[in-house]
Design a protein around this motif. Structure first.
Motif, mmCIF file in Angstrom:
data_model
loop_
_atom_site.group_PDB
_atom_site.id
_atom_site.type_symbol
_atom_site.label_atom_id
_atom_site.label_comp_id
_atom_site.label_asym_id
_atom_site.label_seq_id
_atom_site.Cartn_x
_atom_site.Cartn_y
_atom_site.Cartn_z
ATOM 1 N N HIS A 58 8.617 -43.000 72.305
ATOM 2 C CA HIS A 58 8.051 -44.261 72.794
ATOM 3 C C HIS A 58 6.815 -44.557 71.980
ATOM 4 O O HIS A 58 5.953 -43.685 71.786
ATOM 5 C CB HIS A 58 7.681 -44.151 74.274
ATOM 6 C CG HIS A 58 6.683 -45.191 74.717
ATOM 7 N ND1 HIS A 58 6.904 -46.533 74.566
ATOM 8 C CD2 HIS A 58 5.453 -45.075 75.265
ATOM 9 C CE1 HIS A 58 5.856 -47.209 75.020
ATOM 10 N NE2 HIS A 58 4.953 -46.341 75.443
ATOM 11 N N ALA A 59 6.726 -45.786 71.462
ATOM 12 C CA ALA A 59 5.572 -46.201 70.673
ATOM 13 C C ALA A 59 5.364 -47.694 70.868
ATOM 14 O O ALA A 59 6.044 -48.329 71.669
ATOM 15 C CB ALA A 59 5.788 -45.855 69.201
ATOM 16 N N HIS A 60 4.417 -48.246 70.110
ATOM 17 C CA HIS A 60 4.066 -49.664 70.237
ATOM 18 C C HIS A 60 4.322 -50.387 68.910
ATOM 19 O O HIS A 60 3.367 -50.775 68.222
ATOM 20 C CB HIS A 60 2.611 -49.803 70.652
ATOM 21 C CG HIS A 60 2.307 -49.221 71.992
ATOM 22 N ND1 HIS A 60 1.010 -49.041 72.456
ATOM 23 C CD2 HIS A 60 3.121 -48.783 72.990
ATOM 24 C CE1 HIS A 60 1.052 -48.514 73.671
ATOM 25 N NE2 HIS A 60 2.319 -48.340 74.009
ATOM 26 N N PRO A 61 5.596 -50.586 68.532
ATOM 27 C CA PRO A 61 5.893 -51.321 67.299
ATOM 28 C C PRO A 61 5.334 -52.743 67.389
ATOM 29 O O PRO A 61 5.738 -53.517 68.264
ATOM 30 C CB PRO A 61 7.427 -51.318 67.238
ATOM 31 C CG PRO A 61 7.856 -50.207 68.151
ATOM 32 C CD PRO A 61 6.825 -50.158 69.221
ATOM 33 N N SER A 62 4.435 -53.082 66.504
ATOM 34 C CA SER A 62 3.606 -54.275 66.681
ATOM 35 C C SER A 62 4.397 -55.560 66.863
ATOM 36 O O SER A 62 4.144 -56.347 67.789
ATOM 37 C CB SER A 62 2.658 -54.416 65.482
ATOM 38 O OG SER A 62 1.866 -53.266 65.334
ATOM 39 N N ASP A 68 20.570 -49.629 71.930
ATOM 40 C CA ASP A 68 19.985 -48.590 71.073
ATOM 41 C C ASP A 68 18.486 -48.439 71.283
ATOM 42 O O ASP A 68 17.920 -47.379 71.025
ATOM 43 C CB ASP A 68 20.233 -48.926 69.595
ATOM 44 C CG ASP A 68 21.715 -48.973 69.261
ATOM 45 O OD1 ASP A 68 22.427 -48.014 69.587
ATOM 46 O OD2 ASP A 68 22.154 -49.981 68.676
ATOM 47 N N VAL A 69 17.843 -49.520 71.719
ATOM 48 C CA VAL A 69 16.391 -49.552 71.898
ATOM 49 C C VAL A 69 16.071 -50.250 73.210
ATOM 50 O O VAL A 69 16.782 -51.179 73.609
ATOM 51 C CB VAL A 69 15.703 -50.323 70.734
ATOM 52 C CG1 VAL A 69 14.202 -50.454 70.967
ATOM 53 C CG2 VAL A 69 15.968 -49.638 69.396
ATOM 54 N N VAL A 70 15.037 -49.791 73.891
ATOM 55 C CA VAL A 70 14.515 -50.488 75.071
ATOM 56 C C VAL A 70 13.147 -51.049 74.716
ATOM 57 O O VAL A 70 12.290 -50.329 74.188
ATOM 58 C CB VAL A 70 14.397 -49.536 76.280
ATOM 59 C CG1 VAL A 70 13.583 -50.192 77.390
ATOM 60 C CG2 VAL A 70 15.780 -49.168 76.808
ATOM 61 N N LEU A 71 12.962 -52.343 74.978
ATOM 62 C CA LEU A 71 11.668 -52.982 74.757
ATOM 63 C C LEU A 71 11.054 -53.299 76.107
ATOM 64 O O LEU A 71 11.592 -54.093 76.879
ATOM 65 C CB LEU A 71 11.836 -54.266 73.938
ATOM 66 C CG LEU A 71 10.573 -55.080 73.635
ATOM 67 C CD1 LEU A 71 9.521 -54.235 72.930
ATOM 68 C CD2 LEU A 71 10.923 -56.312 72.790
ATOM 69 N N TRP A 72 9.928 -52.643 76.398
ATOM 70 C CA TRP A 72 9.208 -52.857 77.656
ATOM 71 C C TRP A 72 8.318 -54.087 77.500
ATOM 72 O O TRP A 72 7.473 -54.138 76.592
ATOM 73 C CB TRP A 72 8.350 -51.647 78.002
ATOM 74 C CG TRP A 72 9.110 -50.393 78.307
ATOM 75 C CD1 TRP A 72 10.417 -50.282 78.691
ATOM 76 C CD2 TRP A 72 8.599 -49.055 78.274
ATOM 77 N NE1 TRP A 72 10.747 -48.962 78.891
ATOM 78 C CE2 TRP A 72 9.648 -48.190 78.644
ATOM 79 C CE3 TRP A 72 7.357 -48.513 77.978
ATOM 80 C CZ2 TRP A 72 9.493 -46.809 78.728
ATOM 81 C CZ3 TRP A 72 7.198 -47.136 78.044
ATOM 82 C CH2 TRP A 72 8.254 -46.296 78.417
ATOM 83 N N GLU A 73 8.510 -55.062 78.357
ATOM 84 C CA GLU A 73 7.772 -56.309 78.262
ATOM 85 C C GLU A 73 6.256 -56.069 78.226
ATOM 86 O O GLU A 73 5.709 -55.364 79.063
ATOM 87 C CB GLU A 73 8.124 -57.211 79.454
ATOM 88 C CG GLU A 73 7.478 -58.581 79.389
ATOM 89 C CD GLU A 73 7.862 -59.468 80.556
ATOM 90 O OE1 GLU A 73 7.594 -60.676 80.481
ATOM 91 O OE2 GLU A 73 8.437 -58.948 81.542
ATOM 92 N N LYS A 74 5.604 -56.657 77.198
ATOM 93 C CA LYS A 74 4.140 -56.604 77.063
ATOM 94 C C LYS A 74 3.602 -55.169 77.022
ATOM 95 O O LYS A 74 2.495 -54.895 77.476
ATOM 96 C CB LYS A 74 3.475 -57.390 78.187
ATOM 97 C CG LYS A 74 3.926 -58.838 78.256
ATOM 98 C CD LYS A 74 3.482 -59.522 79.533
ATOM 99 C CE LYS A 74 4.092 -60.923 79.629
ATOM 100 N NZ LYS A 74 3.831 -61.564 80.932
ATOM 101 N N HIS A 75 4.385 -54.250 76.463
ATOM 102 C CA HIS A 75 3.960 -52.843 76.442
ATOM 103 C C HIS A 75 4.376 -52.158 75.150
ATOM 104 O O HIS A 75 3.540 -51.897 74.290
ATOM 105 C CB HIS A 75 4.541 -52.125 77.666
ATOM 106 C CG HIS A 75 4.135 -50.692 77.772
ATOM 107 N ND1 HIS A 75 4.375 -49.924 78.881
ATOM 108 C CD2 HIS A 75 3.517 -49.853 76.895
ATOM 109 C CE1 HIS A 75 3.927 -48.703 78.699
ATOM 110 N NE2 HIS A 75 3.408 -48.627 77.494
ATOM 111 N N GLY A 76 5.647 -51.814 75.001
ATOM 112 C CA GLY A 76 6.079 -51.042 73.840
ATOM 113 C C GLY A 76 7.575 -50.876 73.837
ATOM 114 O O GLY A 76 8.300 -51.536 74.593
ATOM 115 N N ALA A 77 8.063 -49.982 72.992
ATOM 116 C CA ALA A 77 9.497 -49.777 72.841
ATOM 117 C C ALA A 77 9.830 -48.294 72.870
ATOM 118 O O ALA A 77 8.972 -47.441 72.619
ATOM 119 C CB ALA A 77 9.984 -50.397 71.535
#
Length: 264
Positions: A142-146, A207-216
């Motif tokens: 889990h990270a914060h891809p800009s 393949d990827v989950v993107l958390w709204e206003k947070h990260g992936a």
């Protein structure tokens, strides 16, 4: 890497990849301060005699299905950049007991007051899902891809199908390497059961989950594959934002061209 030399060879390989990927995340500015977390399912890679001789248990409320799991996990509040050269301080290998009520530290966790990431429950649920469904995936990052985070603030995020097509169309590799796309998960506070459940559900078909206003978050057979999912998905977001910033809405690859890629 002196600290890992006595671990099983497969475990050493996993940790070497963790350190490499942590360097990538820091260089890309996707893991500012203590953001981001990583885990790897190492179950079956340690002998029972090694696990059984550790008696100091830390109480923790795990899902009952997690009993007996062995995990590499980063620490709460740790800086992922420190995984590059002091991995045994900011991460640990933990063994969950037979009743899933506590864990023991098999290795690492040497920083003062070490405890696993606050997203541990989400990581556990993903590893359990992967094990039950025999996906072969062992690593979670889990990270914060800009650019992905920026798009999670855009109205496009509310239409998952259009969101994915908008990224896939930007270049062939995005469709090829992230073929199941991104799950757009509505905002939920970090470390909660709600976020853990939404994440597990999202990875069922994406393949990827993107958390709204947070990260992936992504999962892969190893750390490099998990990172690749985030890297390629974020490239689509970056290209889309570049086009918008240049003042045009990109035409992109057509649906027929995208379908042809997968057939090929």
């Amino acid at each position: 890497m002196e600290a890992i030399k006595n671990l099983p060879a497969k475990v050493v390989n996993h940790i070497i990849q963790v350190s490499e990927v942590a360097g990538y995340l820091w260089a890309k500015e996707w893991a500012e301060k203590s953001s981001g977390n990583i885990s790897i399912d190492l179950s079956g890679l340690f002998q029972e005699s090694v696990i059984n001789r550790i008696h100091d248990e830390v109480p923790c409320d795990f899902p009952k299905e997690a009993a007996g799991m062995v995990l590499f996990v980063t620490g709460s509040g740790c800086r992922l950049r420190h995984l590059v050269d002091r991995v045994d301080e900011v991460a640990a290998i933990i063994a969950v007991n037979s009743t899933a009520s506590a864990y023991s530290v098999l290795w690492g966790g040497k920083s003062a007051g070490f405890k696993p990431t606050s997203e541990l429950r989400a990581h556990i649920k993903i590893h359990l899902f992967n094990a039950v469904n025999h996906t072969g995936k062992k690593a979670v990052v889990h990270a914060h891809p800009s650019e992905l985070v920026v798009l999670s603030h855009h109205k496009l995020f509310k239409d998952e199908a259009l969101f994915n097509h908008s990224l896939w169309k930007m270049c062939p590799e995005i469709k090829l390497y992230v073929p199941r796309g991104i799950a757009c998960v509505e905002y939920a506070r970090y470390g909660t059961e709600e976020l853990a459940n939404l994440t597990q559900e999202g990875l069922t078909n994406h393949d990827v989950v993107l958390w709204e206003k947070h990260g992936a978050l992504a999962t892969g057979v190893d750390m490099e594959e998990a990172f690749d999912f985030l890297d390629v998905a974020n490239k689509g977001a970056k290209l889309l934002l570049l086009a918008w910033s240049a003042g045009f809405d990109p035409e992109g690859l057509s649906p027929d061209q995208l379908d042809e890629l997968l057939k090929t």
